[in-house]
Design a protein around this motif. Sequence first.
Motif, PDB file in Angstrom:
ATOM      1  N   ASP A  87      15.316  -2.228   4.297  1.00  0.00           N
ATOM      2  CA  ASP A  87      14.897  -0.878   4.647  1.00  0.00           C
ATOM      3  C   ASP A  87      15.982  -0.208   5.475  1.00  0.00           C
ATOM      4  OD1 ASP A  87      12.445  -1.446   3.415  1.00  0.00           O
ATOM      5  OD2 ASP A  87      11.669  -2.328   5.271  1.00  0.00           O
ATOM      6  N   LYS A 260       7.362   0.662   6.499  1.00  0.00           N
ATOM      7  CA  LYS A 260       7.822  -0.358   5.556  1.00  0.00           C
ATOM      8  C   LYS A 260       6.935  -0.472   4.322  1.00  0.00           C
ATOM      9  CE  LYS A 260      10.080  -3.193   9.098  1.00  0.00           C
ATOM     10  NZ  LYS A 260      11.441  -2.912   8.611  1.00  0.00           N
ATOM     11  N   SER A 261       5.827   0.249   4.285  1.00  0.00           N
ATOM     12  CA  SER A 261       4.930   0.181   3.138  1.00  0.00           C
ATOM     13  C   SER A 261       4.190   1.501   2.991  1.00  0.00           C
ATOM     14  CB  SER A 261       3.922  -0.962   3.299  1.00  0.00           C
ATOM     15  OG  SER A 261       3.043  -0.691   4.382  1.00  0.00           O
ATOM     16  N   THR A 262       3.685   1.744   1.783  1.00  0.00           N
ATOM     17  CA  THR A 262       2.911   2.953   1.529  1.00  0.00           C
ATOM     18  C   THR A 262       1.606   2.933   2.308  1.00  0.00           C
ATOM     19  OG1 THR A 262       3.868   3.051  -0.694  1.00  0.00           O
ATOM     20  CG2 THR A 262       1.907   4.378  -0.298  1.00  0.00           C
ATOM     21  N   GLN A 264       1.094   1.917   5.314  1.00  0.00           N
ATOM     22  CA  GLN A 264       1.330   2.432   6.662  1.00  0.00           C
ATOM     23  C   GLN A 264       1.359   3.958   6.675  1.00  0.00           C
ATOM     24  OE1 GLN A 264       4.966  -0.138   7.304  1.00  0.00           O
ATOM     25  NE2 GLN A 264       4.074  -0.284   9.364  1.00  0.00           N
TER      26      GLN A 264
END
Length: 329
Positions: A87, A260-262, A264
Amino acid sequence: MRLGSRPGLSQRAGAQRRGAQRGAALLIAMIIVTLVATLAASMVWQQWRAVQVEAAERSRVQSAWILSGALDWARLILREDARGSNDDDLGEPWAVPLAEARLSTFLAADKSNTDDAPDAFLSGAITDAQARYNLTNLVAQGTINPAELAAFGRLCEAIGAPGDVAGRIANALLAAQGAAGTTGIDPAAPLLPRSVAQLAWLGVDAETVRLLAPYVVLLPVATPVNINTASREVLVAAIDDLDLATAERLIEVRQRTPFKSTAQITHELSAQTAVDPARLGFSSNFFEVRGRLRLGDRVLEQTSLIKRDRLNVTVLQREQVSSLDQGTS
């Protein structure tokens, strides 16, 4: 009386001839001196000109080599960043700009050896190109993407650009890509731009280009927006039904903990706001490297577009601008 006057007349005539000869000799001498002075001045000027040209060429070559070294340094930082994380966010080392510093401080550990070094100052920064909206997304497979056109329209509204600029740019890019993909030459088709500054080729006025420049980019392929680096205006474009206030809150959240993720992201949004993973990402493959070298009263700036594919970092475009220093810092 007549006979006695002849010697006086001849003497006066001889004196006049000698005076005329001396005047002619003096005139010739002055002409020769002027000619010699002119030739000498011309030779001195030509020598000075040659020295100046040689000095300018030497400074140009040295500056180009220094900026090339700075570009290699930026590539190394991006390559090392790819080793440690998948990331990208603004808290990583690549996002820290290099403040203007005297070049000799990088070259000598002993400061006493830098007194005679030239006054060369280097500064630069690496920015995420995917922090901006990619205009290449507007056209896909020979047609305008309606979702991307709506997204670009929201961006134009957020930054105060003219209401019709999104449609005009999309149609012009479609025409330019169609002309670039054919073997024939259409004199009415615009040239396909490679940078935001070249949007003028599509008929966009200078003021609109100035408004768009901090928020849009032209990349070789379609790319998602990096939510961890994008401005609030670009986030409004990338996420449907997102307002500026909520976008500002997302920026505050990512400053504490990068996304770091959708999941979140959706946790911070209302139920009516949908996130399209194809238009929003957490990492970047394209970066811009800006280097600025100030050498005496000359300034050389270089902007490079870099593509990072895992550990492979390549330079796609490079542009240099030379100017006089308008103010030292």
